[in-house]
Design an enzyme around this catalytic site. Structure first.
Site, mmCIF file in Angstrom:
data_model
loop_
_atom_site.group_PDB
_atom_site.id
_atom_site.type_symbol
_atom_site.label_atom_id
_atom_site.label_comp_id
_atom_site.label_asym_id
_atom_site.label_seq_id
_atom_site.Cartn_x
_atom_site.Cartn_y
_atom_site.Cartn_z
ATOM 1 N N LEU A 1 74.323 61.315 40.635
ATOM 2 C CA LEU A 1 73.040 61.631 40.957
ATOM 3 C C LEU A 1 72.054 61.154 39.537
ATOM 4 O O LEU A 1 72.401 61.501 38.829
ATOM 5 C CB LEU A 1 72.801 62.667 41.762
ATOM 6 C CG LEU A 1 73.380 63.095 42.909
ATOM 7 C CD1 LEU A 1 72.964 64.614 43.152
ATOM 8 C CD2 LEU A 1 72.710 62.200 43.890
ATOM 9 N N ASP A 2 70.935 60.474 39.835
ATOM 10 C CA ASP A 2 70.186 60.460 38.593
ATOM 11 C C ASP A 2 69.784 62.030 38.212
ATOM 12 O O ASP A 2 69.682 62.686 38.996
ATOM 13 C CB ASP A 2 68.840 59.813 39.233
ATOM 14 C CG ASP A 2 68.822 58.470 39.625
ATOM 15 O OD1 ASP A 2 69.737 57.833 39.284
ATOM 16 O OD2 ASP A 2 67.748 58.036 40.050
ATOM 17 N N ARG A 3 69.362 61.904 36.669
ATOM 18 C CA ARG A 3 69.299 63.341 36.215
ATOM 19 C C ARG A 3 68.085 63.914 36.722
ATOM 20 O O ARG A 3 68.289 65.046 37.215
ATOM 21 C CB ARG A 3 69.058 62.915 34.905
ATOM 22 C CG ARG A 3 69.005 64.266 33.785
ATOM 23 C CD ARG A 3 68.651 64.058 32.467
ATOM 24 N NE ARG A 3 68.380 65.487 31.620
ATOM 25 C CZ ARG A 3 68.151 65.131 30.497
ATOM 26 N NH1 ARG A 3 68.231 64.164 29.717
ATOM 27 N NH2 ARG A 3 68.015 66.572 29.766
ATOM 28 N N THR B 1 67.208 63.710 40.003
ATOM 29 C CA THR B 1 67.431 64.027 41.428
ATOM 30 C C THR B 1 68.365 65.470 41.555
ATOM 31 O O THR B 1 69.062 65.692 40.779
ATOM 32 C CB THR B 1 68.398 62.711 42.141
ATOM 33 O OG1 THR B 1 67.399 61.834 41.895
ATOM 34 C CG2 THR B 1 68.504 63.101 43.649
ATOM 35 N N ARG C 1 64.362 55.287 45.053
ATOM 36 C CA ARG C 1 63.229 55.295 44.286
ATOM 37 C C ARG C 1 62.334 54.093 44.319
ATOM 38 O O ARG C 1 61.140 54.063 44.413
ATOM 39 C CB ARG C 1 63.390 55.814 42.802
ATOM 40 C CG ARG C 1 63.832 57.235 42.777
ATOM 41 C CD ARG C 1 64.436 57.532 41.461
ATOM 42 N NE ARG C 1 63.551 57.621 40.270
ATOM 43 C CZ ARG C 1 63.807 58.016 39.130
ATOM 44 N NH1 ARG C 1 64.974 58.195 38.801
ATOM 45 N NH2 ARG C 1 62.868 57.856 38.112
#
Length: 319
Positions: free
Chosen positions: A145-147, A149, A247
């Site tokens: 996961l993106d940091r 998120t 996104r």
């Protein structure tokens, strides 16, 4: 076989790959067997050709095959920098576990926590989990996961589970649902956003993704939960798994995600800051899948301050 390096090694190792490591990326394999070595060192020795597979140079994304012979270079004292992981961080990780059995852990990852160390970070989620559970020798991230998120992220405790879950992901057999707050009134219908994505790395090292015909195919399904003229709470189901996909697809559809400092709308974000939004409003809400003859269904409720922001906008959360 257990090739975990628990001491400094002064000689080259030649490691033959068995069933337990088949399909693993070479960078992740090296991080696993070279205990305490920073990620930057692993990428450096791969880049310089000091790591070889079957006597040939490889890239970090190379996936190991049964019988491969991996050349592992010596590791000096200077290369081993074991980070000090504070008790408070480990306590936070322990509290973030929302499911665990003998093969799998599900974490409700907080926003702002990187899934692994690197890029100036001594450690992230996976390094912390290994410190928290030293008895689990095969802990591996299943996906990322993106940091920024938050939400559900899977950690395999066994190589067999990791391989089985990767097979599900490759075949799009895992139902992943994200909740996100987007700008403006979302149409009262399901929308499939199909737009190819190309990943660029700018001079600062920051990753940016854009829609372009030269990109890789990407598909996201969006459907509204609650809508208003100002903002809408939306479900997003990524069919493919590209970097920053949800996104960029939200932005491409004309409805940027709230709190997105890369792809968002500065005016909209400033407005929502007055309502208490201090992060990206993107949350991996639920996962559902069947693997190794067992069905898993996990839900990570929206963390603070996201529910209060939704209510301040006059929207209602389901249930």
């Amino acid at each position: 076989k257990d090739f975990l390096v628990t001491q400094l090694q002064s000689k080259v190792q030649m490691v033959e790959i068995d069933d337990g490591s088949v399909g693993q990326r070479i960078d992740n394999f090296l991080l696993r067997i070279l205990s305490g070595v920073p990620k930057s060192y692993v990428y450096k020795v791969i880049r310089k050709g000091q790591v070889r597979v079957n006597k040939g140079r490889i890239k970090p994304v190379y996936k190991l095959q049964l019988g491969d012979i991996v050349r592992v270079p010596p590791v000096s004292q200077q290369e081993v920098v074991a980070p000090t992981i504070h008790d408070g961080f480990l306590a936070m990780l322990r509290e973030s576990i929302i499911f665990e059995d003998d093969k799998l852990i599900v974490i409700n990852k907080p926003s702002g926590l990187a899934v692994h160390g690197g890029s100036g970070l001594q450690y992230g989620l996976i390094e912390g989990m290994r410190a928290l559970m030293p008895e689990c020798k095969e802990l591996e991230l299943v996906h990322r996961l993106d940091r920024a998120t938050s939400g559900c992220i899977l950690i395999a405790k066994k190589r067999s589970m990791l391989r089985a879950l990767h097979e599900l992901l490759r075949n799009n057999q895992m139902n992943k649902v994200y909740w996100t707050l987007v700008q403006g009134r979302w149409p009262k219908k399901k929308i499939m956003v199909q737009a190819p994505l190309l990943k660029n790395t700018v001079q600062s090292g920051e990753r940016l993704v854009r829609v372009t015909p030269q990109g890789k195919p990407a598909l996201t399904e969006f459907s509204p939960i609650q809508v208003s003229g100002r903002a809408s709470l939306v479900k997003a189901k990524p069919v493919t798994g590209r970097t920053h996909q949800i996104r960029v697809h939200a932005q491409h559809s004309g409805h940027a995600i709230a709190g997105d400092d890369k792809y968002g709308d500065a005016g909209f974000d400033a407005d929502l800051k007055t309502l208490g939004l201090n992060r990206l409003f993107l949350h991996a809400y639920s996962l559902e899948f069947t693997v190794l003859d067992k069905t898993y269904q996990v839900v990570a409720p929206l963390p603070d301050p996201l529910p209060a922001v939704v209510e301040a906008l006059g929207l209602r959360l389901p249930g």
